[in-house]
Design a protein around this motif. Structure first.
Motif, mmCIF file in Angstrom:
data_model
loop_
_atom_site.group_PDB
_atom_site.id
_atom_site.type_symbol
_atom_site.label_atom_id
_atom_site.label_comp_id
_atom_site.label_asym_id
_atom_site.label_seq_id
_atom_site.Cartn_x
_atom_site.Cartn_y
_atom_site.Cartn_z
ATOM 1 N N SER A 132 -26.358 27.352 5.265
ATOM 2 C CA SER A 132 -26.453 26.514 6.387
ATOM 3 C C SER A 132 -26.037 25.745 7.326
ATOM 4 C CB SER A 132 -27.691 25.881 5.695
ATOM 5 O OG SER A 132 -27.067 25.140 4.705
ATOM 6 N N PHE A 133 -26.205 24.911 8.732
ATOM 7 C CA PHE A 133 -25.179 23.854 8.412
ATOM 8 C C PHE A 133 -25.490 22.834 7.582
ATOM 9 C CE2 PHE A 133 -24.787 19.234 10.736
ATOM 10 C CZ PHE A 133 -23.526 20.374 11.305
ATOM 11 N N LYS A 134 -26.618 22.299 7.337
ATOM 12 C CA LYS A 134 -26.607 21.184 6.047
ATOM 13 C C LYS A 134 -25.684 20.809 4.808
ATOM 14 C CE LYS A 134 -29.998 18.550 3.822
ATOM 15 N NZ LYS A 134 -31.412 17.579 4.065
ATOM 16 N N ALA A 135 -25.721 22.048 4.785
ATOM 17 C CA ALA A 135 -25.083 22.449 2.899
ATOM 18 C C ALA A 135 -23.207 22.763 3.621
ATOM 19 C CB ALA A 135 -24.968 24.233 2.881
ATOM 20 N N VAL A 171 -27.512 12.414 3.692
ATOM 21 C CA VAL A 171 -27.738 13.163 4.292
ATOM 22 C C VAL A 171 -28.756 14.878 3.671
ATOM 23 C CG1 VAL A 171 -26.560 14.772 5.407
ATOM 24 C CG2 VAL A 171 -25.628 12.858 5.994
ATOM 25 N N ARG A 172 -28.018 14.660 2.664
ATOM 26 C CA ARG A 172 -28.732 15.560 1.433
ATOM 27 C C ARG A 172 -30.566 15.583 1.234
ATOM 28 N NH1 ARG A 172 -26.293 14.489 -3.428
ATOM 29 N NH2 ARG A 172 -24.831 16.522 -2.401
ATOM 30 N N ALA A 173 -31.271 13.866 1.856
ATOM 31 C CA ALA A 173 -32.669 13.639 1.789
ATOM 32 C C ALA A 173 -33.102 14.303 3.213
ATOM 33 C CB ALA A 173 -32.811 12.080 1.495
ATOM 34 N N LEU A 174 -32.309 14.621 4.162
ATOM 35 C CA LEU A 174 -33.280 14.730 5.333
ATOM 36 C C LEU A 174 -33.089 16.533 5.688
ATOM 37 C CD1 LEU A 174 -30.281 13.417 8.249
ATOM 38 C CD2 LEU A 174 -31.972 12.280 7.154
ATOM 39 N N PRO A 175 -34.599 16.288 6.206
ATOM 40 C CA PRO A 175 -34.973 17.727 6.038
ATOM 41 C C PRO A 175 -33.404 18.370 7.164
ATOM 42 C CG PRO A 175 -36.747 15.864 7.446
ATOM 43 C CD PRO A 175 -35.166 14.995 6.722
ATOM 44 N N ALA A 176 -33.505 19.840 6.502
ATOM 45 C CA ALA A 176 -33.107 20.286 8.001
ATOM 46 C C ALA A 176 -33.293 20.908 9.383
ATOM 47 C CB ALA A 176 -32.964 22.158 6.989
ATOM 48 N N THR A 177 -35.001 20.049 9.367
ATOM 49 C CA THR A 177 -35.906 19.876 10.839
ATOM 50 C C THR A 177 -35.226 18.857 11.687
ATOM 51 O OG1 THR A 177 -37.102 19.159 10.161
ATOM 52 C CG2 THR A 177 -36.812 22.101 9.804
ATOM 53 N N ARG A 199 -30.255 18.771 13.688
ATOM 54 C CA ARG A 199 -30.291 20.807 14.791
ATOM 55 C C ARG A 199 -29.080 20.607 15.775
ATOM 56 N NH1 ARG A 199 -35.108 23.507 14.218
ATOM 57 N NH2 ARG A 199 -34.607 24.123 16.063
ATOM 58 N N CYS A 200 -28.811 18.886 16.427
ATOM 59 C CA CYS A 200 -27.722 19.258 17.198
ATOM 60 C C CYS A 200 -26.697 19.471 17.073
ATOM 61 C CB CYS A 200 -27.954 17.612 17.659
ATOM 62 S SG CYS A 200 -29.811 17.115 19.582
ATOM 63 N N LEU A 201 -26.552 18.622 15.765
ATOM 64 C CA LEU A 201 -25.089 19.203 15.057
ATOM 65 C C LEU A 201 -24.504 20.980 15.609
ATOM 66 C CD1 LEU A 201 -24.288 15.924 13.474
ATOM 67 C CD2 LEU A 201 -23.578 16.550 15.249
ATOM 68 N N GLU A 202 -25.541 21.006 14.550
ATOM 69 C CA GLU A 202 -25.855 22.943 14.166
ATOM 70 C C GLU A 202 -25.128 23.128 15.800
ATOM 71 O OE1 GLU A 202 -27.949 25.864 11.926
ATOM 72 O OE2 GLU A 202 -29.126 24.046 12.708
#
Length: 131
Positions: free
Chosen positions: A20-23, A54-60, A65-68
């Motif tokens: 995932s982008f976040k990971a 960043v870790r605490a942010l939901p993936a949504t 989402r914009c960066l992804e």
């Protein structure tokens, strides 16, 4: 922390899945924090706080989402010097303490820079199209 993110990357590759982008974003930041990432870090405590933010942010989260959605192939985010060589290394430098407001600003600045660069790339590609 290393093993957790390396496991995320390795496990996804073994299963043929995309990370995932976040990971991936967290893994890149963790690499910087450990000293062998894309950039040196001037304030490790501030970057560690940003990682937790960043870790605490939901993936949504809209910013993630914009960066992804930024074209990864163009380097508008992952290879952007204004993001990785200017903003991340200096984050928290000269501040007695960083908090959520500074973390939000860094993420917003990273997003603004990536989108601006992406627009520049698209404009250049449009100019290169045959008339």
């Amino acid at each position: 922390m290393w093993s957790r993110f390396q496991d995320v990357r390795d496990g996804a590759e073994e299963r043929g899945c995309a990370v995932s982008f976040k990971a991936e974003f967290l893994a890149e930041l963790e690499d910087c924090l450990r000293g062998y990432g894309a950039v040196p870090v001037s304030n490790a405590d501030a970057l560690a706080l940003f990682i937790e933010f960043v870790r605490a942010l939901p993936a949504t989260d809209q910013r993630l989402r914009c960066l992804e959605g930024v074209d990864q192939g163009s380097g508008s985010f992952w290879n952007n010097p204004a993001v990785w060589w200017e903003q991340v290394p200096r984050f928290g430098a000269g501040l007695p303490r960083c908090g959520s407001a500074e973390c939000r600003k860094l993420l917003d600045d990273m997003l603004d820079e990536a989108i601006s660069d992406e627009i520049d790339v698209l404009e250049m590609e449009i100019r290169e199209l045959p008339s």
